[in-house]
Design a protein around this motif. Structure first.
Motif, PDB file in Angstrom:
ATOM      1  N   SER A  48       0.837  -1.196   0.000  1.00  0.00           N
ATOM      2  CA  SER A  48       0.000   0.000   0.000  1.00  0.00           C
ATOM      3  C   SER A  48       0.870   1.244   0.000  1.00  0.00           C
ATOM      4  CB  SER A  48      -0.905   0.012   1.230  1.00  0.00           C
ATOM      5  OG  SER A  48      -1.491   1.287   1.388  1.00  0.00           O
ATOM      6  N   GLY A 106      -0.614   4.159   0.496  1.00  0.00           N
ATOM      7  CA  GLY A 106      -1.442   5.213   1.069  1.00  0.00           C
ATOM      8  C   GLY A 106      -2.064   4.871   2.411  1.00  0.00           C
ATOM      9  N   HIS A 107      -1.313   4.141   3.261  1.00  0.00           N
ATOM     10  CA  HIS A 107      -1.933   3.767   4.516  1.00  0.00           C
ATOM     11  C   HIS A 107      -2.139   4.955   5.446  1.00  0.00           C
ATOM     12  CE1 HIS A 107      -3.601   0.100   5.869  1.00  0.00           C
ATOM     13  NE2 HIS A 107      -3.088   0.197   7.070  1.00  0.00           N
ATOM     14  N   ALA A 108      -1.433   6.062   5.175  1.00  0.00           N
ATOM     15  CA  ALA A 108      -1.619   7.268   5.984  1.00  0.00           C
ATOM     16  C   ALA A 108      -3.066   7.739   5.925  1.00  0.00           C
ATOM     17  CB  ALA A 108      -0.686   8.373   5.510  1.00  0.00           C
ATOM     18  N   ALA A 109      -3.801   7.357   4.871  1.00  0.00           N
ATOM     19  CA  ALA A 109      -5.207   7.748   4.766  1.00  0.00           C
ATOM     20  C   ALA A 109      -5.960   7.360   6.032  1.00  0.00           C
ATOM     21  CB  ALA A 109      -5.847   7.085   3.550  1.00  0.00           C
ATOM     22  N   THR A 111      -4.225   2.658  -3.851  1.00  0.00           N
ATOM     23  CA  THR A 111      -3.890   3.049  -2.479  1.00  0.00           C
ATOM     24  C   THR A 111      -3.361   4.477  -2.454  1.00  0.00           C
ATOM     25  OG1 THR A 111      -1.762   1.935  -2.755  1.00  0.00           O
ATOM     26  CG2 THR A 111      -3.489   0.728  -1.627  1.00  0.00           C
ATOM     27  N   ALA A 113      -5.461   7.805  -0.724  1.00  0.00           N
ATOM     28  CA  ALA A 113      -4.831   8.695   0.253  1.00  0.00           C
ATOM     29  C   ALA A 113      -4.883  10.142  -0.229  1.00  0.00           C
ATOM     30  CB  ALA A 113      -3.390   8.266   0.501  1.00  0.00           C
ATOM     31  N   LEU A 134      -1.903  12.931   6.896  1.00  0.00           N
ATOM     32  CA  LEU A 134      -2.339  12.202   5.706  1.00  0.00           C
ATOM     33  C   LEU A 134      -1.251  12.134   4.643  1.00  0.00           C
ATOM     34  CD1 LEU A 134      -5.803  13.942   5.395  1.00  0.00           C
ATOM     35  CD2 LEU A 134      -5.520  11.496   5.671  1.00  0.00           C
ATOM     36  N   PHE A 178       1.830  11.693   2.093  1.00  0.00           N
ATOM     37  CA  PHE A 178       2.447  10.530   1.435  1.00  0.00           C
ATOM     38  C   PHE A 178       3.698  10.089   2.188  1.00  0.00           C
ATOM     39  CE2 PHE A 178       5.665   8.966  -1.594  1.00  0.00           C
ATOM     40  CZ  PHE A 178       5.037   7.799  -1.968  1.00  0.00           C
ATOM     41  N   SER A 198       3.014   7.528   4.811  1.00  0.00           N
ATOM     42  CA  SER A 198       2.842   6.171   4.287  1.00  0.00           C
ATOM     43  C   SER A 198       4.204   5.557   3.977  1.00  0.00           C
ATOM     44  CB  SER A 198       2.008   6.190   3.007  1.00  0.00           C
ATOM     45  OG  SER A 198       0.758   6.783   3.234  1.00  0.00           O
TER      46      SER A 198
END
Lengths: 250, 286, 333
Positions: C71, C73-76, C130, C134, C253, C255, C258
Motif C-alpha cells: 500500500s 497510502g496507509h496514511a489515509a 492506495t 490517500a 495524511l 504521502f 505512508s
C-alpha cells in the motif's frame, strides 16, 4: 448410475485456439475414472474448468444436479470439488501441519476464526495429523513445505485436497515426477479412499491407469475421442496404436 | 467548449510524453519505477537553468533537457536500476520511492523550494485562432511537438530494427535473449530514451504543470493512472488514456472548479470498476 | 498402529500450541518498554511518538507482512483516525479511551469501503488505488477547511483525563503510558489474529493464492477483512497522535507518512509483528542522529536509507541491525 459431476457441451476457446470442444463428460458417484490423452489434448484445461479456475466460453458444469458453472473457485471446494495440481502448488514457508490444519479448518467452517489459535482447536489439528499420518507425512509435519523431498511434497499436494473431504476429487497427474518405486504408494492411497468419493484421474503412466481405473475417457484435441471400461479401452486398436504405442516406447 | 477540449488534448499529449517511458519500462522490464517523475523534473530544471543563467532561447534548451534526463537515466540504469529488475514489486517500489525522496531533497537543496518560472518567447504567448476556435499559442505548439513525437515513436517501434527487437523483448524477454537480441543493451537504451522523453516533457510542461522540487510526488498518480489504464502492451493504449485523462482533468477543473481536483480520482474509480485490468489492455493477453 | 496414530496427534497438538506460546525475548521486550518509563524520564514525548509510529507500522505489517499487499497510502487511515478523534474531542466528548475506539471504528469502516477497490486488479492497480485513495483524503481535508482547519490544522483540542482518572501532563509521561498500554493491547489482538486460522489463511493467500483458492479459502473476503482490520489499527494510531499532541494537521495524511511506515517495516522486518515497533525505534534513533548533522534534509537521508536497504538487501542489513539492537526474536522470519 448416479452422476456426481458432469459437463454439458463444454467449450473453452483461447483466442482462436479451441482447447475444449463440446465435452460431455460424466463422472459417476464413486467412480474410479481416468482421463487420458496425448499432451495438449486439454486435460488440465478441463480440470481448470471443473474447478472454476477458468470459466467456459460455452456449456455448463453440473455437480449432483446443481448447475455450478457460475460458482467461484473457493465456493466449489465448499460444495465438494477438490483437486491436486500437475505442478506442486504448496505454501512454501508453512509446515504440512499448518497447511493441512488450515485446509481442515476451512472445511469445518473455522478458517475465518480470529480469536482461537490452532492450539485451541484440537479436533482440527487431530484430523490434520490423521491425514498426514495416512500419507506417510507424520514425521515431516513440522518442516517447511519447500524443504521437503519431492515425493513428500507430492503427498502433501494430495493431503491438501483430501482435507476438504471432497465428494469429487480431480487428480492431475498425482504421481508426476515421483520415482518409480513410490508411485504405487500414492495411487494405493487414492485407491483406498472411501467409495463414495468420486475420482477423476489424469495420468500418463498406463500401468497406473489400468491398475486404478474402471472407466476411461480418451481426450484428443479438446474432444472426447473414446470412452469405455478399462478393458474396452485397452483392447481398442486405435488407442493402442495412437496412444499406448507411443507411451510403451517411452 | 472546443477550446477546453483542445486544452485537454494538449495536456493529455504532454502527460503521454511524460509517462510513455514508464509504460515501456514497465512492459519491458516489469519494473515499477515510481521515480519516473524525477527524470521529468531533471529535464525541467535543465531548461530553467539554461534559460535563466545562460540566456539560451527556450527551443534551444529542449534538446539539452532531453539529453540531461537521458544521461541521468542511463547512469542510474547501469548503476542501480538493472539490479532491481528481478526483484519483487515491493523492493522496486521502496527503491524508487527512495530515489524520489533523494531527488526531491537534492533539488530543494540546489535550487530552492520555490516554483520555477519559464519566460516563454513572444511568439508562444497569447492566443491564435484555428478554424474559428481560439486556442493558446503554447497549447498549439505543444500539440504539434507532442504529436510529432508520437508519430516518430510509433515509426521507430513499427519500422526500425530497434523497434522490432524492443517489441520482441516486451513479448518475451527470455525468448528474445535466446534469439540473440541484446536485451541488456535494449533495456539501457529504452530506459535512457524513456527518461529523456520524460525530461523533455518536464521542460515542455514546466509552464503548464508548474515546476518545483515536489514535482515527482505530485504527478506520480497521474503517471500511474496513464500506465494502469492504458496498459503496457502498446503505445496507443497509454496515449488514449493520457488524452482521456487530460480532457477529463481540464474539463473538470473548468466546469466544476470547486470539485475539479477530484475529477481524476473519479476517473480512476470509474475505470477501475468497469475494467479492473485497464481500458486498453489487449484481450486474451492473460 | 493406534499407538503411532496417537503419537502423531500428540505431536501435532504440541506443535500447534507452541506456535502461539510467549517466548522469553518477547517478555524482555515489553519489560524494557515499561522500564523506559522510569529509566528515560526526560524522553517520554519521543517514546510516545515511537509507540504511535510503531503501532502504525504494525498496521501496515498486517496487510504487507501477512497478506502481501503493498500500500502506498496507509496514511489515509491514520489521518482519518486522527481527524475523527480530534473532531470528537472538539465537539465536547473528551474521554480519550472511548474516543480511540470511536476513531478506530471510523477508520475501519473507511478501510472496509476502500478494500473493495484494493481487491481488484494487479499489483500495479493496487499501487495506483492506495495512492489515489490517500490523495483523495488529503484533498477532502484541504477542501473542507471549516471542519478540518485546512492547512492550519485542527487547533484547540483539549482532552479530558483517561477513563476519568489520568490527566495528561506536559512531560508526556501519561501520554507514553497511555500509548504503550494501547500499543500492547493492540499487539495482543494482532498476535491473536495472526496465530489464528484466519491469520494462517492470510499467509496462505500471500504465498500461493491459487492454492489458497483451491482449498476453499475465499481470498477476496479475507483481503477485505484484513484490510479493514489494518485500517482500524492505523486509525487508532492516528487517534493516539491527535489525543496525545492535542493537534491534527494535514501532515497526518501525507504521502511521506505512508512511505515512513513502509521504511520502518523494512528496517524492522515484516511478518512477525515486532518489526514495526523495532523499526520505529531504529527510525527515531536514526532521525535523531541525522537531523543533528543536517537538520533540513532528513528526506534525502530517508531516501538514501531506502535505496541502500533495498540494493544491499534488507535481510543482510536487518540481520546485522537485529543482532546489534535488542535481541528480540518472535518467530524467525
Amino acid at each position: 448410475m448416479t452422476v456426481a459431476l458432469e459437463t454439458h457441451d463444454l467449450v473453452m476457446r483461447f483466442g482462436g485456439f479451441l482447447a475444449t470442444n463440446r465435452v460431455n463428460l460424466q463422472v459417476a458417484r464413486g467412480a474410479r475414472h481416468a482421463l487420458i490423452g496425448p499432451n495438449g489434448a486439454g486435460k488440465t484445461t478441463l480440470v481448470n474448468l471443473m474447478t472454476g479456475v477458468l470459466s467456459p466460453t460455452e456449456g455448463r458444469i453440473v455437480l449432483e444436479g446443481h448447475d455450478i458453472t457460475a460458482v467461484p473457485i473457493a465456493a466449489r471446494v465448499g460444495l465438494g470439488i477438490a483437486r491436486t495440481f500437475q505442478i506442486n502448488q504448496l505454501f512454501p514457508s508453512m509446515s504440512p501441519l499448518e497447511a493441512v490444519s488450515l485446509a481442515v479448518a476451512q472445511r469445518a467452517g473455522r478458517s475465518a476464526g480470529i480469536w482461537r489459535g490452532f492450539g485451541a482447536l484440537p479436533e482440527i489439528v487431530d484430523e490434520a495429523a490423521d491425514i498426514l499420518e495416512g500419507l506417510h507425512l507424520a514425521d515431516a509435519m513440522t518442516e517447511r513445505s519447500d524443504r521437503l523431498p519431492y515425493g513428500k511434497q507430492r503427498a502433501l499436494e494430495l493431503a491438501l485436497a483430501l482435507a476438504s473431504r471432497p465428494k469429487v476429487l480431480l487428480l492431475d497427474e498425482p504421481a508426476a515426477g515421483v520415482p518409480e518405486g513410490e508411485r504405487h504408494e500414492i495411487l494405493d492411497i487414492v485407491a483406498s479412499l472411501p467409495r463414495d468419493v468420486s475420482i477423476l484421474l489424469i495420468e500418463h503412466d498406463m500401468d497406473l491407469v489400468f491398475s486404478f481405473a474402471e472407466k476411461i475417457s480418451v481426450l484428443v484435441q479438446g474432444a472426447v475421442f473414446l470412452e469405455g471400461s478399462a478393458r474396452e479401452i485397452a483392447a481398442d486398436r486405435r488407442v493402442r496404436e495412437v496412444y499406448l504405442g507411443e507411451s510403451a516406447d517411452g | 467548449m472546443l477550446t477546453i477540449i483542445f486544452d485537454g488534448i494538449a495536456y493529455g499529449m504532454l502527460l503521454f510524453i511524460l509517462a510513455v517511458g514508464l509504460s515501456v519500462t514497465l512492459g519491458l522490464m516489469n519494473f515499477v519505477n515510481l521515480a519516473h517523475g524525477a527524470f521529468a523534473m531533471a529535464g525541467g530544471y535543465a531548461t530553467v537553468i539554461l534559460m535563466n543563467a545562460y540566456g539560451l532561447p527556450f527551443l534551444a534548451t529542449l534538446p539539452f533537457a532531453f539529453a540531461f534526463a537521458a544521461m541521468i537515466g542511463l547512469a542510474l540504469e547501469r548503476l542501480l536500476y538493472r539490479r532491481m529488475y528481478r526483484r519483487s514489486h515491493l523492493d522496486q517500489v521502496l527503491f524508487s520511492i527512495g530515489i524520489v525522496f533523494m531527488a526531491v531533497a537534492a533539488t530543494d537543496y540546489l535550487m530552492g523550494s520555490q516554483q520555477q518560472i519559464i519566460h516563454l518567447p513572444e511568439w508562444l504567448r497569447g492566443r491564435i485562432e484555428v478554424a474559428g476556435v481560439a486556442i493558446g499559442a503554447y497549447r498549439f505548439f505543444l500539440v504539434v511537438v507532442c504529436g510529432a513525437l508520437v508519430v516518430a515513436l510509433q515509426w521507430v517501434l513499427a519500422r526500425t530494427r530497434f523497434g522490432s527487437q524492443l517489441r520482441a523483448a516486451v513479448d518475451d524477454t527470455r525468448v528474445a535473449r535466446g534469439l540473440g537480441i541484446p536485451t541488456d543493451l535494449i533495456f539501457a537504451a529504452t530506459f535512457a530514451t524513456g527518461s529523456g522523453l520524460a525530461g523533455l516533457g518536464g521542460a515542455l510542461g514546466a509552464e503548464i504543470l508548474g515546476l518545483d522540487p515536489t514535482f515527482p510526488l505530485k504527478f506520480m498518480l497521474y503517471f500511474l493512472i496513464v500506465v494502469t489504464v492504458g496498459g503496457t502492451a502498446t503505445i496507443s493504449g497509454p496515449f488514449a488514456a493520457a488524452i482521456l485523462l487530460g480532457i477529463a482533468d481540464v474539463a473538470g477543473k473548468y466546469y466544476i472548479p470547486r470539485l475539479g481536483a477530484f475529477v481524476i480520482y473519479f476517473f480512476m474509480l470509474v475505470v477501475l470498476l468497469l475494467r479492473p485490468n485497464g481500458l486498453f489492455v489487449r484481450s486474451g493477453a492473460r | 498402529m493406534s499407538e503411532i496414530v496417537g503419537n502423531s496427534r500428540e505431536r501435532a497438538r504440541r506443535s500447534a500450541a507452541a506456535s502461539s506460546r510467549w517466548r522469553l525475548p518477547e517478555l524482555a521486550f515489553w519489560g524494557c518498554a515499561v522500564a523506559a518509563i522510569f529509566l528515560l524520564p526526560s524522553r517520554h514525548l519521543l517514546l510516545n511518538e515511537i509507540a504511535i509510529v510503531g503501532l502504525f507500522a504494525m498496521s501496515i505489517d498486517l496487510i504487507l507482512g501477512y497478506a502481501g499487499i503493498v500500500s502506498l497510502g496507509h496514511a489515509a487511515f491514520f489521518g482519518v483516525g486522527a481527524y475523527a478523534a480530534g473532531l470528537l474531542a472538539k465537539s465536547g466528548y473528551v474521554e480519550p479511551a472511548s474516543g480511540l475506539l470511536f476513531a478506530g471504528a471510523i477508520a475501519a469502516t473507511v478501510g472496509f469501503s476502500a478494500s473493495f477497490l484494493v481487491i481488484r486488479g494487479s499489483d500495479l492497480t493496487r499501487l495506483m488505488v492506495t495512492l489515489g485513495v490517500a490523495l483523495v483524503f488529503v484533498e477532502v481535508a484541504n477542501r473542507f477547511e471549516s471542519v478540518t482547519g485546512g492547512v492550519d490544522g485542527l487547533l484547540g483540542i483539549s482532552m479530558g483525563p483517561i477513563l476519568g482518572l489520568f490527566e495528561f501532563d506536559f512531560g508526556g509521561t501519561t501520554a507514553y503510558c497511555y500509548s504503550l498500554c494501547v500499543l500492547f493491547v493492540m499487539f495482543l489482538i494482532a498476535r491473536r489474529i495472526v496465530n489464528s486460522p484466519f491469520g494462517t489463511s492470510l499467509r496462505a493467500l500471500k504465498e500461493n493464492r491459487m492454492r489458497a483458492g483451491a482449498i476453499g479459502i475465499p481470498t477476496a473476503k479475507r483481503i477485505v477483512a484484513v484490510y479493514s482490520i489494518s485500517a482500524g489499527f492505523a486509525g487508532i494510531a492516528g487517534a493516539l497522535l491527535a489525543q496525545t499532541t492535542a493537534f491534527v494537521s494535514l501532515e497526518v495524511l501525507d504521502f511521506a507518512r505512508s512511505a515512513d511506515g513502509l521504511l520502518i517495516l523494512v528496517i524492522g522486518g515484516s511478518g512477525y509483528l515486532y518489526g514495526g515497533i523495532i523499526g520505529s525505534i531504529a527510525f527515531a534513533l536514526m532521525r535523531d542522529a541525522l537531523s543533528t548533522l543536517t537538520p533540513a534534509y532528513w528526506l534525502f537521508w530517508m531516501g538514501a536509507i531506502l535505496v541502500a536497504l533495498v540494493v544491499v538487501g534488507r535481510e543482510r542489513i536487518v540481520d546485522c541491525a537485529k543482532a546489534l539492537s535488542l535481541r528480540v526474536r518472535g518467530q524467525p522470519k
